[in-house]
Design a protein around this motif. Structure first.
Motif, short mmCIF file in Angstrom:
data_model
loop_
_atom_site.label_atom_id
_atom_site.label_comp_id
_atom_site.label_asym_id
_atom_site.label_seq_id
_atom_site.Cartn_x
_atom_site.Cartn_y
_atom_site.Cartn_z
N ASN A 1 -1.42 43.80 -3.64
CA ASN A 1 -0.09 43.19 -3.94
C ASN A 1 -0.14 41.91 -3.58
OD1 ASN A 1 -0.27 46.13 -4.06
ND2 ASN A 1 2.12 46.13 -4.21
N PRO A 2 0.90 40.89 -4.18
CA PRO A 2 1.37 39.50 -3.57
C PRO A 2 2.09 39.83 -2.58
CG PRO A 2 1.62 39.69 -5.86
CD PRO A 2 1.52 41.12 -5.58
N ALA A 3 1.96 38.63 -1.39
CA ALA A 3 2.63 38.85 -0.18
C ALA A 3 3.93 38.09 -0.30
CB ALA A 3 1.70 38.49 1.00
N ARG A 4 4.90 38.34 0.62
CA ARG A 4 5.97 37.68 0.53
C ARG A 4 6.33 37.31 1.93
NH1 ARG A 4 11.36 40.60 0.23
NH2 ARG A 4 10.82 42.93 0.89
N VAL A 5 7.28 36.26 2.11
CA VAL A 5 7.68 35.83 3.53
C VAL A 5 9.22 35.99 3.36
CG1 VAL A 5 7.96 33.90 5.10
CG2 VAL A 5 5.98 34.05 3.96
N LEU A 6 9.47 36.81 4.39
CA LEU A 6 10.94 37.03 4.69
C LEU A 6 11.82 36.19 5.45
CD1 LEU A 6 13.35 38.88 2.92
CD2 LEU A 6 12.98 40.37 5.07
N ASN A 7 11.23 36.13 6.67
CA ASN A 7 11.99 35.40 7.61
C ASN A 7 11.14 34.57 8.63
OD1 ASN A 7 14.60 36.66 7.14
ND2 ASN A 7 14.00 38.46 8.05
N LEU A 8 11.45 33.57 8.90
CA LEU A 8 10.85 32.71 9.99
C LEU A 8 11.54 32.93 11.31
CD1 LEU A 8 9.14 30.38 11.20
CD2 LEU A 8 11.04 28.77 10.53
N ARG A 9 10.55 33.26 12.50
CA ARG A 9 11.13 33.29 13.71
C ARG A 9 10.43 32.40 14.68
NH1 ARG A 9 14.42 37.77 13.70
NH2 ARG A 9 14.08 39.32 11.85
N THR A 10 11.12 31.66 15.32
CA THR A 10 10.83 30.71 16.26
C THR A 10 11.29 30.83 17.82
OG1 THR A 10 10.68 28.97 14.72
CG2 THR A 10 10.26 28.33 16.80
N ALA A 11 10.56 31.01 18.83
CA ALA A 11 10.64 30.89 20.17
C ALA A 11 10.33 29.63 20.90
CB ALA A 11 10.37 32.15 20.88
N VAL A 12 11.37 28.99 21.66
CA VAL A 12 10.85 27.76 22.52
C VAL A 12 11.13 28.43 23.87
CG1 VAL A 12 11.69 25.29 22.77
CG2 VAL A 12 11.87 26.47 20.62
N ILE A 13 10.18 28.12 24.58
CA ILE A 13 9.99 28.71 25.95
C ILE A 13 9.86 27.58 26.93
CG2 ILE A 13 9.00 30.38 27.33
CD1 ILE A 13 8.26 31.89 24.95
N GLY A 14 10.63 27.44 27.96
CA GLY A 14 10.30 26.49 29.00
C GLY A 14 9.92 27.43 30.16
N THR A 15 8.60 27.55 30.65
CA THR A 15 8.12 28.24 31.62
C THR A 15 8.72 27.83 33.18
OG1 THR A 15 6.24 28.38 30.31
CG2 THR A 15 6.01 29.09 32.67
N ARG A 16 9.22 28.42 33.71
CA ARG A 16 9.41 28.16 35.28
C ARG A 16 8.58 28.52 36.30
NH1 ARG A 16 14.53 31.19 36.73
NH2 ARG A 16 15.57 29.16 37.64
N GLU A 17 8.28 27.71 37.24
CA GLU A 17 7.49 27.87 38.53
C GLU A 17 7.95 29.40 38.81
OE1 GLU A 17 4.84 26.25 39.39
OE2 GLU A 17 5.11 24.18 38.85
N LYS A 18 6.63 30.21 39.14
CA LYS A 18 6.53 31.40 39.72
C LYS A 18 6.19 31.25 41.29
CE LYS A 18 7.24 33.49 35.63
NZ LYS A 18 7.34 32.08 34.87
N PHE A 19 6.94 32.24 41.74
CA PHE A 19 6.61 32.23 43.31
C PHE A 19 5.46 33.17 43.72
CE2 PHE A 19 9.46 35.57 43.28
CZ PHE A 19 8.85 36.66 44.10
N ASP A 20 4.73 32.83 44.84
CA ASP A 20 3.69 33.64 45.36
C ASP A 20 3.93 34.83 45.62
OD1 ASP A 20 1.32 34.50 46.06
OD2 ASP A 20 0.71 32.67 47.24
N LEU A 21 3.44 36.05 44.93
CA LEU A 21 3.90 37.41 45.52
C LEU A 21 3.56 37.70 46.95
CD1 LEU A 21 3.65 39.38 42.18
CD2 LEU A 21 5.74 38.57 43.58
N SER A 22 2.12 37.08 47.11
CA SER A 22 1.78 37.20 48.71
C SER A 22 2.54 36.76 49.92
CB SER A 22 0.30 36.64 49.02
OG SER A 22 0.42 35.14 48.55
N THR A 23 3.51 35.99 49.36
CA THR A 23 4.50 35.48 50.49
C THR A 23 5.27 36.84 51.02
OG1 THR A 23 6.16 35.03 48.84
CG2 THR A 23 4.62 33.28 49.87
#
Length: 687
Positions: free
Chosen positions: A586-608
């Motif tokens: 069957n032909p394909a169709r595109v219903l919705n566009l979904r976009t996520a813009v992510i700002g990655t924050r610094e993670k602390f070291d769990l070994s602390t």
């Protein structure tokens, strides 16, 4: 002076605080009773347990249940709806479903009653053509009517506004000029996506929550600044990311389930660092038990959820199954002689019987106290004195033991077993019933009571092992500190793939990315990096349900390179084949566009968080005590969990105590401390 980052998770019973010292890497935790009806009291009290001055705090990140509670308790704002003529009853008709499938009647009451849903002349067709321009004068008259009815918020819900928002934009412009407060919104601003019920419901719920959530966050922010706080104040979203207070006030519907979502984010990070990519999380607080699954290091996002029957929220959120089996869940015997746990909870006030605050009905926590698993002399949470074990035992005997013909001890164990069975069912729901083998997963229990039931989940579900984090009682608060900032966008495309214009799609992606970057810029947060994720909801022609198709898009100099039709087709067929083992002609169709813009924050070291190098098992030893398990008494070792060294191996039966949680290592289990200070629990016969 030391700089601190604070995570605060407000639950139904306790408010949890995780404080990270950015200069030393050391962590501090607090658990204080949640204050009601205004949760800000416990919020501020918990932070004061960790800082001498609010001026030392550079960031406060908050996971809140204020919006969820307002929906569940129907305590949102008085809201009005202005809608297209003929569509007044969409919120009430829903999907023609009902609370109880087998019955003649339903009893659903929409959050906006019919007299506050007003129709106006306007019509946009499904292809975006404006057939009837909106009657702006009718909109103004409707606004006056709603104001006279006492409405605090108003939402504009026009059919097909996703295809062309012109009529909604004109209506909301007129409304904002006349409405006495900022609580005005249109559906294309909240969810520009096809299917009117989900769009109408999400927008109406957003309006219903705006005054409540905005007022709560405003009180918090003013109180923080009044105490000298000058850092960033961020709110956790249901998708596991964080957002600014301004965004949370504009889109409060995105805060539903934000506290549990933060816990899943923390669990994923802790487990991955410890070498476990497949994890089932179990957050047991005072009111509920929340379960989620992480496979291959990735959390599962659901496009929508129902907070309660008929209250549908369509916004990306971490998929969480919730049952009423928290520590404060009340045990009772029904008219048929069956032992029931929850869904009613004793909450924080009055709390379990052992708290001595007026409740006389036994809870799961009371059962664990009577069985010796919780130390009555060292209760969780600040502000609690010695617990009344005798009162808890008497309540269990009266309400459960006598009706079932059991001793107090056997009745207490029965309460725990029924609670365990309910929890095991929730875990099977997210694992076995979706094709995942629990043997390949680690169970991460957190919340104040989760680790008391880890062994039962290993036994009942067949999970390979349990991984208890360093501070299980405040894991959701830790997740607030770990979470990245994330902004999600959706736009209905509604085009066949063969006729889709890549340039048009690329322009829509770029608009999402630009708005997301703007929101990141205005949040006042620092990011290690930024990236954009793009998905398309696609299906074959003739299909109703769509599949989420991730696209590998390139961003060069801030500009998105639009994917070609062939690239989209290849991605769709690969996704479809992976789900169903084949593709269609069957032909394909595109219903919705979904976009996520992510700002990655610094993670602390769990070994602390790991134990001190000079820690020893001998210094962690405490006085042994009797524990009731499997119908018999056992002498259990009692140890201070935070004093146990890396590599320590503890055979059950044992109790590992710490200020924010208690871990019960059953007689047939063994516990080992890993390099981060996590407790790994497994069967003795498998180690």
């Amino acid at each position: 002076m030391s700089r601190k980052m604070i995570g605060v998770d407000v639950g139904g019973t306790f408010t949890d605080v995780f404080a990270l010292d950015l200069d030393t890497g050391r962590a501090g935790v607090s658990k204080v009773p949640t204050t009601r009806p205004d949760q800000s009291g416990g919020f501020l009290d918990g932070i004061r347990h960790q800082v001498d001055s609010f001026a030392d705090v550079v960031s406060v990140v908050h996971g809140t249940t204020a919006g969820t509670n307002a929906l569940l308790e129907r305590k949102g704002a008085k809201t009005g709806v202005i809608t297209t003529a003929g569509f007044r009853d969409v919120l009430e008709m829903r999907r023609r479903d009902r609370p109880r499938t087998w019955g003649l009647r339903g009893d659903f009451t929409p959050i906006v009653p019919r007299e506050r849903r007003i129709e106006v002349p306007e019509r946009v067709l499904a292809d975006g053509t404006v057939e009837t321009p909106v009657d702006v004068d009718a909109v103004r008259e409707a606004a006056e009517t709603l104001r006279a009815l006492g409405c605090e918020a108003v939402v504009v819900l026009f059919v097909n506004a996703f295809a062309n928002p012109a009529n909604e934009a004109a209506a909301v412009k007129a409304l904002r000029a006349a409405w006495p407060n900022p609580h005005v919104a249109a559906s294309h601003e909240i969810l520009p996506e096809i299917r009117e019920f989900e769009r109408f419901s999400t927008t109406a719920l957003n309006g219903y929550l705006q005054p409540e959530v905005a007022g709560y966050l405003d009180r918090l922010e003013r109180a923080l600044k009044g105490d000298g706080f000058g850092g960033e104040f961020l709110i956790v979203q249901s998708n596991g990311g964080v957002m600014s207070v301004d965004t949370a006030c504009r889109l409060p519907v995105r805060t539903a389930l934000s506290g549990p979502a933060a816990g899943v984010i923390a669990a994923g990070y802790i487990a991955t660092e410890a070498g476990y990519d497949n994890v089932i999380t179990g957050d047991m607080g005072g009111t509920s038990f929340d379960v989620s699954l992480i496979a291959g290091g990735e959390t599962v996002l659901s496009p929508q959820t129902s907070i309660d029957f008929g209250l549908v929220v369509r916004t990306p959120m971490i998929e969480i199954a919730t049952i009423g089996a928290g520590g404060g869940s009340i045990a009772s015997v029904d008219a048929g002689g069956l032992l029931q746990i929850g869904p009613e909870s004793a909450g924080s006030t009055p709390g379990p019987v052992a708290y001595g605050r007026g409740n006389d009905r036994p809870t799961v926590t009371d059962a664990n106290i009577v069985l010796g698993r919780i130390d009555a002399d060292q209760p969780l949470g600040d502000g609690l004195g010695k617990l009344d074990r005798a009162a808890a035992e008497a309540a269990i005997l009266e309400h459960v033991g006598k009706p079932l013909g059991l001793s107090a001890m056997d009745a207490a164990e029965a309460i725990v077993r029924v609670a365990n069975s309910a929890m095991a069912g929730a875990i099977r729901l997210v694992s076995i019933e979706r094709g995942f083998d629990p043997e390949r997963f680690a169970f991460m229990p957190f919340g104040g009571g989760g680790a008391l039931h880890a062994g039962a989940m290993i036994e009942e579900v067949g999970i390979g092992r349990a991984l208890v984090p360093r501070y299980p009682g405040v894991t959701s608060a830790m997740g607030c500190v770990i979470a990245d900032m994330r902004q999600d966008f959706v736009q209905t495309v509604g085009a066949m793939l063969d006729t889709l214009e890549p340039a048009t799609l690329g322009a829509q992606m770029q608009a999402h990315a630009d708005e997301g970057q703007r929101l990141l810029d205005t949040a006042g947060a620092d990011f290690a990096e930024r990236h954009v994720k793009v998905e398309l909801d696609m299906a074959y022609l003739g299909q109703t349900h769509t599949v989420a198709v991730p696209l590998d898009v390139r961003v060069i100099g801030g500009r998105i390179e639009a994917p070609s039709r062939e690239a989209i087709r290849t991605a769709f067929e690969a996704t479809y084949r992976g789900l169903y083992g084949r593709t269609l002609a069957n032909p394909a169709r595109v219903l919705n566009l979904r976009t996520a813009v992510i700002g990655t924050r610094e993670k602390f070291d769990l070994s602390t968080l790991a134990p001190a190098p000079d820690a020893t098992v001998e210094t962690a030893e405490r006085t042994p005590r009797q524990v009731y398990s499997g119908g018999a008494w056992h002498e259990a070792r009692v140890l201070d969990r935070l004093d146990l060294p890396v590599g320590a191996v503890i055979d059950g039966p044992a109790i590992l105590q710490q200020p924010d949680a208690t871990i019960f290592v059953e007689p047939w289990l063994r516990a080992e401390i890993d390099r981060f200070g996590n407790v790994v629990i497994s069967r003795k016969d498998r180690t």
